[in-house]
Design a protein around this motif. Structure first.
Motif, PDB file in Angstrom:
ATOM      1  N   HIS A 105       0.838  -1.200   0.000  1.00  0.00           N
ATOM      2  CA  HIS A 105       0.000   0.000   0.000  1.00  0.00           C
ATOM      3  C   HIS A 105       0.878   1.258   0.000  1.00  0.00           C
ATOM      4  N   GLU A 108       2.245   1.891  -3.488  1.00  0.00           N
ATOM      5  CA  GLU A 108       1.227   2.474  -4.358  1.00  0.00           C
ATOM      6  C   GLU A 108       1.116   3.982  -4.161  1.00  0.00           C
ATOM      7  N   ALA A 109       1.384   4.453  -2.958  1.00  0.00           N
ATOM      8  CA  ALA A 109       1.278   5.886  -2.679  1.00  0.00           C
ATOM      9  C   ALA A 109       2.316   6.695  -3.442  1.00  0.00           C
ATOM     10  N   HIS A 112       2.287   8.289  -9.030  1.00  0.00           N
ATOM     11  CA  HIS A 112       1.440   9.456  -9.279  1.00  0.00           C
ATOM     12  C   HIS A 112       1.854  10.117 -10.595  1.00  0.00           C
ATOM     13  N   GLU A 117      -2.244  14.608  -7.392  1.00  0.00           N
ATOM     14  CA  GLU A 117      -2.458  13.166  -7.261  1.00  0.00           C
ATOM     15  C   GLU A 117      -1.522  12.578  -6.199  1.00  0.00           C
ATOM     16  N   LYS A 118      -0.271  13.040  -6.185  1.00  0.00           N
ATOM     17  CA  LYS A 118       0.683  12.588  -5.174  1.00  0.00           C
ATOM     18  C   LYS A 118       0.178  12.946  -3.779  1.00  0.00           C
ATOM     19  N   ASN A 120      -2.904  13.510  -2.787  1.00  0.00           N
ATOM     20  CA  ASN A 120      -4.080  12.699  -2.470  1.00  0.00           C
ATOM     21  C   ASN A 120      -3.689  11.263  -2.094  1.00  0.00           C
ATOM     22  N   LYS A 121      -2.767  10.671  -2.840  1.00  0.00           N
ATOM     23  CA  LYS A 121      -2.328   9.304  -2.536  1.00  0.00           C
ATOM     24  C   LYS A 121      -1.607   9.253  -1.190  1.00  0.00           C
ATOM     25  N   TYR A 122      -0.800  10.271  -0.888  1.00  0.00           N
ATOM     26  CA  TYR A 122      -0.119  10.327   0.412  1.00  0.00           C
ATOM     27  C   TYR A 122      -1.133  10.415   1.547  1.00  0.00           C
ATOM     28  N   GLU A 124      -4.263   9.449   1.545  1.00  0.00           N
ATOM     29  CA  GLU A 124      -4.955   8.158   1.634  1.00  0.00           C
ATOM     30  C   GLU A 124      -4.082   7.126   2.349  1.00  0.00           C
ATOM     31  N   ALA A 125      -2.802   7.079   2.002  1.00  0.00           N
ATOM     32  CA  ALA A 125      -1.885   6.117   2.623  1.00  0.00           C
ATOM     33  C   ALA A 125      -1.720   6.405   4.116  1.00  0.00           C
TER      34      ALA A 125
END
Length: 143
Positions: A105, A108-109, A112, A117-118, A120-122, A124-125
Motif C-alpha cells: 500500500h 502504491e502511494a 502518481h 495526485e501525489k 491525495n495518494k499520500y 490516503e496512505a
C-alpha cells in the motif's frame, strides 16, 4: 496563550512534512511505548535499531527519545521495515515488523502523475496506516 502540540504535530514539525513513512514511524513508536512503556531512567535508556533508513526514524527521535547523536538510534540496513526496541542493561525488548501487505500500500502511494495526485495518494496512505487494525499493520514479537 500557548497551545501544546500533539505528539503527531511534534513529529511533523521535526520531520518537516507529512508522508506515509512518517506515519509508519509514528504508529510503530506508539506501539513500542505501549508494549514496553517508555520509562527512561539514569541507568536504563531505550535503544532502537531499524533495519532500514526511512522517514520513520524521525518519529522515534521525538516519541521514543532515541537519537543518532546519543547513539541509541541505530540502523542495520537490510531494507526491511523491522524495528527492534530494547532497554539498555535489560533483556526486555520487542521486535515490530511491518506487514508486507501494508508495504504494498505504501508503494502504491508513490505512484502518481501530478502533484495533486501525489498529495491525495499520500493522504490516503497516511489514513490507511494510522487507521488499519494493528494485526494488519504489523507483527509483534517479544525478544
Amino acid at each position: 496563550m500557548c497551545v501544546e502540540k500533539t505528539p503527531w504535530e511534534q513529529v511533523i514539525d521535526f520531520h518537516g512534512h507529512t508522508c506515509p513513512e512518517i506515519s509508519v514511524g509514528f504508529r510503530v513508536a506508539q506501539i513500542a511505548m505501549r508494549e514496553l512503556g517508555i520509562r527512561p531512567t539514569p541507568s536504563s535508556e531505550l535503544t532502537v535499531t531499524a533495519n532500514t533508513h526511512s522517514c520513520a526514524l524521525d518519529a522515534f527521535q521525538i516519541l521514543n527519545r532515541a537519537t543518532y547523536g546519543r547513539g541509541n538510534l541505530l540502523v542495520n540496513e537490510t531494507k526491511e521495515h523491522v524495528y527492534h526496541f530494547q532497554y539498555t542493561g535489560t533483556s526486555e525488548g520487542i521486535l515490530i515488523s511491518i506487514r508486507p501487505e501494508l508495504l504494498e500500500h505504501l508503494a502504491e502511494a508513490h505512484i502518481h502523475t501530478s502533484a495533486r495526485e501525489k498529495q491525495n495518494k499520500y493522504l490516503e496512505a497516511i489514513q490507511f496506516i494510522l487507521g488499519t487494525e494493528e494485526t494488519q499493520f504489523c507483527a509483534l514479537q517479544k525478544v
